[in-house]
Each structure stands twice: as structure tokens, then as C-alpha cells.
Design a protein around this motif. Structure first.
Motif: not given
Length: 241
Positions: A48-67, A139-142, A155-160
Motif C-alpha cells: 500500500x506504499x503508493x497510496x495514502x489512506x488519508x485520501x480516504x479520510x478527506x473523501x469520507x469527511x467531505x462526502x459525509x458533510x455534503x450529505x 453532523x446529524x445532531x448539529x 459554512x457546512x457546504x463550504x467545509x464539505x
């Protein structure tokens, strides 16, 4: 004559509807396509050396916020795209955890705790799931509490989209650290094509401005990684020679 014009207009409208449907399908599933060659490469090499799992972190946070960005009425296509991307990132994380587990020499494991040194470096896939479920619940509670606040919604949309725009940054930094882009060529080329299509789609469909600004930033970052591919690929060939 009028009947012929009417038929032509109907044909044109039908063709446009078909193209619009195809564009929506590409939007929903196109974001996941770049990760297929990367998934296959990790599976083949057990590395897995060539792939950064932080890409997954960024996309998961972004798409949860977008929902939860429901204050503005954007297309269901974008909602479905977020769901598909979340599932794709879970698939990538599951594979990376499996590879790490099979390659691990030490029996010591890092689990989900308050120790920030090991944040997003956990050994078990279940810990990533728990983190994402907890983040989604927060996110749901907020959102329920502050849904009537226009400032919160914007702000939520911009953060996403800010998180999504920064998608390539972890990979860019990892490439810089490792001076290696092995297995990245297909993924980054697909990223670039996908981001260009996505940005054009946002502009043509009058999506909120946050979305096409995000797409434009992503295209610039894709170009930077493509330069790394050219640079480090050439360095690698020179070393082999």
C-alpha cells in the motif's frame, strides 16, 4: 411543415434527456473509477506504499458533510455520488487494512483511542467505520439543531467542498516524501478527466458555486501530481539504468 418541426424538436429533447441521464450516471459512478486500478495494484502487489489512506479520510469527511448539506436543493445525483464515494473509500480502507494485517510482523496493533499519534493509522477496519459513524452522528445532531441558520448551512457546504478540494494533497505530500508514484498514473489521469467533467457538469447545471470552485482547485492539484508522475517516473528509470 409544422408537424415536421415539432417532431424534430421532440427528437432533440429526447436526445438531450438521454445525454443528461448519461451525464448523471457518469457523475454518480465516475468518481469511483480512478480507484479501481489502484485497488487492483494494491491487491496484486500486497503493498500500500503508493497510496495514502488519508485520501480516504478527506473523501469520507467531505462526502459525509455534503450529505448533510441539505439547506440548498442540489441534485439527487450529487447525493448518490456521495454515497457511492463513501462505499468506495470503505472498500479501499478494508483492502489496506487486510494488506497491513497480512504483512505485519509485530503483534502490536493500534486501535481507535484518544492517542492522536495514531489517528487514521488504526489496524482494524472496524475502527475506521466507528469513527465515520461517530462523525456522521455529530453532523446529524448539529444539522438538526442549526438547520434554520443560513450561516451554518453555507459554512457546512463550504467545509464539505474545501475538504474535497484538498483530496489530492495527502497523495501529493506522500509522493513528495517517498519520491515515488508507483501505480499512480492511471488513477491520476482518471482523477483529472473526472474532475474536468465534474466541474463542467456543475457549471452547466447551475450547482452551488462551492461545487465548481472545488472542481477547479482539484484540477490544479491533479496537474501537480501528474508533474510528480513525470518527474519521479523519470528519476526511477534513471536509477534503474
Amino acid at each position: 411543415m409544422e408537424a415536421q418541426v415539432f417532431i424534430q424538436a421532440e427528437d432533440a429533447e429526447g436526445s438531450w434527456t438521454l445525454l443528461s441521464l448519461l451525464a448523471s450516471v457518469v457523475m454518480v459512478f465516475g468518481g469511483a473509477l480512478p480507484y479501481i486500478p489502484q485497488y487492483q495494484e494494491i491487491q496484486r502487489s500486497s503493498n500500500t506504499e503508493g497510496f495514502s489512506t488519508r485520501v480516504c479520510l478527506v473523501l469520507l469527511v467531505a462526502n459525509i458533510l455534503r450529505i448533510f448539506f441539505i439547506g440548498k436543493q442540489f441534485e439527487v445525483t450529487l447525493l448518490l455520488q456521495s454515497v457511492v464515494m463513501i462505499l468506495t473509500m470503505f472498500a479501499m480502507l478494508h483492502l489496506c487494512c487486510s494488506v497491513h494485517s497480512s504483512n505485519r510482523v509485530s503483534t502490536k496493533q493500534h486501535r481507535l483511542t484518544l492517542d492522536v499519534r495514531y489517528f487514521w493509522k488504526w489496524s482494524a477496519f472496524e475502527d475506521y467505520l466507528l469513527f465515520c459513524l461517530g462523525f456522521a452522528a455529530l453532523c446529524a445532531v448539529l444539522t438538526l439543531l442549526l438547520l434554520d441558520s443560513a450561516v451554518f448551512v453555507e459554512a457546512l457546504g463550504s467545509l464539505a467542498v474545501t475538504f474535497e478540494a484538498m483530496l489530492a494533497v495527502p497523495q501529493l505530500l506522500q509522493n513528495l516524501q517517498n519520491r515515488c508514484t508507483r501505480g499512480m498514473v492511471k488513477m491520476v489521469l482518471l482523477w483529472t478527466v473526472g474532475d474536468a467533467f465534474k466541474t463542467a457538469y456543475f457549471v452547466m447545471n447551475d450547482s452551488p458555486a462551492q461545487f465548481w470552485v472545488c472542481g477547479s482547485v482539484q484540477i490544479l492539484l491533479d496537474a501537480a501530481i501528474l508533474l510528480q508522475v513525470l518527474l519521479y517516473g523519470r528519476d526511477g528509470r534513471a536509477k534503474l539504468g
